[in-house]
Every structure is written in structure tokens, then in C-alpha cells.
Design a protein around this motif. Structure first.
Motif, PDB file in Angstrom:
ATOM      1  N   ASP A  17       0.863  -1.066  -0.010  1.00  0.00           N
ATOM      2  CA  ASP A  17       0.134   0.006  -0.074  1.00  0.00           C
ATOM      3  C   ASP A  17       0.829   1.232   0.036  1.00  0.00           C
ATOM      4  O   ASP A  17       0.365   2.403  -0.349  1.00  0.00           O
ATOM      5  N   GLN A  20       0.003   1.952  -6.247  1.00  0.00           N
ATOM      6  CA  GLN A  20      -1.228   2.713  -6.179  1.00  0.00           C
ATOM      7  C   GLN A  20      -1.451   3.325  -7.433  1.00  0.00           C
ATOM      8  O   GLN A  20      -2.662   3.398  -7.686  1.00  0.00           O
ATOM      9  N   ARG A  51      -3.526   0.230  -9.157  1.00  0.00           N
ATOM     10  CA  ARG A  51      -4.980   0.389  -8.688  1.00  0.00           C
ATOM     11  C   ARG A  51      -6.008   1.494  -9.183  1.00  0.00           C
ATOM     12  O   ARG A  51      -6.928   0.932  -9.505  1.00  0.00           O
ATOM     13  N   THR A  52      -5.177   2.679  -9.055  1.00  0.00           N
ATOM     14  CA  THR A  52      -5.993   3.862  -9.823  1.00  0.00           C
ATOM     15  C   THR A  52      -6.431   3.496 -11.270  1.00  0.00           C
ATOM     16  O   THR A  52      -7.571   3.798 -11.590  1.00  0.00           O
TER      17      THR A  52
END
Length: 364
Positions: free
Chosen positions: A214, A220, A223-224
Motif C-alpha cells: 500500500d 497505487q 490500482r487507480t
């Protein structure tokens, strides 16, 4: 179930493939190491089978399987044949879903094809090659449909849909991002578009980066991006998976605990794959054999019977069914389960549920 492992060169595809299949696919620090797709078959972990095996002292336990195809790294221009691209794109057409491996780790000793770590740029490079390939397919189909429209006006709806899909692709978006009704989805699915195939993004992190993924800005970013198209992301360290693959079950559990993760990347990937392809497992159990069978969510009892043998589906009468949890509550004792009314007689319209333990009655 066939999954194609895809990505730019040197992102960890073959290392991951080696880890999850123990097939020994060649992995090296240069592009185009993999030309023909290596194929590995891996069993789908299911703790329920272990419990049933011990309960019935079964002579044989059979897990369902997944086929992984290690497809060579694509580069810019693949849709025009760059880097053996046309051949590789053809391999992608053969799989049900794509596992897109994206590099989310820094390592000066491992060359990146573009000279820098930028996972979203990597994703866009691959996606654009798939989109360009799909645009060629659509343009040919539109031309053919337009020609046939003169004699068959009912093709107007199809032509309108084809042009809608092409417009989305021209915006640089994958076909899978479109909202389609059931009839439209069936038509687009029949076109075998590469950018319409369901996809899972695998964020490949460093060995020490699994537990705190994370905090990884590259993860990140992936994931976005994935959230924007409704796709799932699985965080894996290909190197860690390679180490896990060499361990015995007890050592594996201890190793995962030391890393601070609950399950291996492979287990996460398998579960994500099942969700992606809308799959569930029903079970058959007894002293001769315990086995898991895969069907699509929404499959009815006769279809499930047909997975065992076509004669079971043709002559289907009914399915004696009990939920796995209820069977365990009864200690596997079917007589007790019958007394409690937990074994159900289900007919042709019964929709199979994940974990159903089933026995089929049929006419020969």
C-alpha cells in the motif's frame, strides 16, 4: 480455463510463470526470451477437498486446474509486426483472460525496455497495441456489414454497435470499458477483440515489498488505473513466489507468516481469476474419490452433471445436493444429513451454488 500472462519484456512474466507452475520456462534479462508461449497447468487450491478427503478416507483427490500461458513480451509497434508482435497477438486470442504483469519495483540490474519504471505507461503501451489490433478487426467488419446492409436492413443495429465500439477504441480506451446490454455483449464477444478480454493486473513488487504494498506509489498507480476500467489488481512478488514454490506446505505457511501475508500470490491470483471469469466449483465426494468441478456461475444442475459426463446431462433426473458447510456439520454422515432434511432433491432448473456437494441421478 486458459489465462495468458502478458506484459512488456523484463517485467517478471516468466519468473512468475516458473514460480506458479514449476515448469522451468526460460527466464532471462533480455527481450524476446519467450517466443512460443510456454504452457503450465496448476491445480486450484481448495481446502474443502482436503477436509472431505480426510473425512471419507478417499483413495483419490482431484483438484480443478488452470492453464497459464507465458506469452512473450510485447513492445510498441506490435500491432504492426514490431518485435514479432503479430505472432504474439495471435497467442493472446487463444486465452480466456489476460494476466497483465506490470513492473512495480526498482532494480538497476534488470533492464527496463523503456529505461524507466512507469507502470501506467507500461499498461498504456500494451493496451494501445491491443486496441490498434482490434481497430483493424472492426474496420474490416464494419466494411463487410455496411456492404451487406444494402440487402438486409436488419443489420443497422449491428453496424451502429460496431461504430460505437470503434469510436471508443479511437479514444484510446479498451472495449472492455464499455457498458453493454446482454445482446450487445454477446455480439462484441463474438468479435474476439483483444481489448475486450477480461483482465487482471498483477503488480510485481520487490521481495521486501509485499507486506507494505500500500505504500508503493507504483502499486497505487496501477490500482487507480485498474479502478477506472473496473479491473482487479493482485500484488505479487515473482521472486517470493519462486521461493514459496520450493517449500513444503508447513514451511510455506511459516514463510508467509514471516512476510506478514495471509496467502500466496498464486492463491490470490486463482481467486481473482475465478471472479473474473464468473466461475464456481461444485464438489463430488466419497470413498473412491473427492473432486472439484468448475462451472460458470448461474449454471443449472444438468449442465453441472454434464461436466462429469455427457450422459449425465442427457439423462438427468435430479441432483441430490447438500451445502458443503452443512455436510461438515453432519460429520460427512449422509444418513444424519437426510434425517435433518439437509439433503435436497433438485431438478433441472436448480442453479448450482459454489460448494454444493452433489450426487446425480440419471437415466442410461
Amino acid at each position: 480455463m486458459k489465462l495468458g500472462i502478458l506484459g512488456l519484456p523484463n517485467v517478471g512474466k516468466s519468473t512468475l510463470f516458473n514460480a506458479i507452475t514449476k515448469a522451468g520456462a526460460e527466464a532471462a534479462n533480455y527481450p524476446f526470451c519467450t517466443i512460443e508461449p510456454n504452457v503450465g497447468v496448476v491445480t486450484v487450491p481448495d481446502e474443502r477437498l482436503k477436509v472431505l478427503h480426510e473425512m471419507y478416507h478417499s483413495k483419490k483427490t482431484v483438484y480443478t486446474t488452470v492453464e497459464f500461458y507465458d506469452i512473450a513480451g510485447l513492445v510498441k509497434g506490435a500491432s504492426r509486426g514490431e518485435g514479432l508482435g503479430n505472432k504474439f497477438l495471435g497467442h493472446i486470442r487463444e486465452v480466456a483472460a489476460i494476466v497483465h504483469v506490470v513492473r512495480c519495483f526498482e532494480d538497476p540490474n534488470v533492464v527496463h525496455v523503456d529505461g524507466k519504471i512507469d507502470p501506467c505507461a507500461d499498461i498504456e503501451t500494451i493496451n494501445m497495441e491491443l486496441i490498434l489490433s482490434d481497430m483493424e478487426v472492426l474496420e474490416r467488419r464494419i466494411q463487410k456489414t455496411s456492404k451487406n446492409l444494402k440487402a438486409d436492413k436488419s443489420l443497422q443495429a449491428e453496424l451502429d454497435l460496431l461504430q460505437r465500439v470503434l469510436a471508443v477504441l479511437e479514444e484510446g480506451k479498451s472495449a472492455r470499458t464499455m457498458e453493454l446490454d446482454e445482446e450487445e455483449a454477446a455480439l462484441v464477444g463474438s468479435l474476439d477483440l483483444l481489448s475486450y478480454k477480461p483482465i487482471i493486473y498483477v503488480a510485481n513488487v520487490a521481495e521486501d515489498g509485499v507486506a507494505d504494498a500500500d505504500a508503493n506509489p507504483h502499486v497505487q498507480a496501477v490500482r487507480t488505473f485498474a479502478a477506472g476500467e473496473g479491473s482487479e489488481v493482485v500484488v505479487i512478488s515473482a521472486k517470493v513466489e519462486a521461493e514459496i514454490a520450493e517449500l513444503a506446505d508447513e514451511e510455506r505457511a511459516m514463510f508467509l507468516e514471516e512476510l506478514g501475508i495471509a496467502e500466496s500470490g498464486l492463491d490470490q491470483l486463482i481467486k481473482a481469476s475465478y471472479r473474473l471469469l464468473n466461475l464456481i466449483s461444485f464438489l463430488t465426494a466419497g470413498e473412491p474419490e473427492v473432486r472439484a468441478w468448475t462451472v460458470r456461475k448461474g449454471a443449472k444442475a444438468p449442465q453441472a452433471a454434464g461436466r462429469i459426463h455427457s450422459d449425465f446431462e442427457k439423462g438427468f433426473i435430479r441432483a441430490e445436493t447438500i451445502a458443503y458447510d452443512k455436510l461438515i456439520e453432519c460429520g460427512g454422515n449422509l444418513a444424519t444429513a437426510r434425517e435433518k432434511g439437509l439433503i435436497r432433491a433438485e431438478g433441472k432448473d436448480y442453479v448450482v451454488k459454489d460448494g454444493d456437494v452433489m450426487h446425480f441421478l440419471f437415466n442410461v
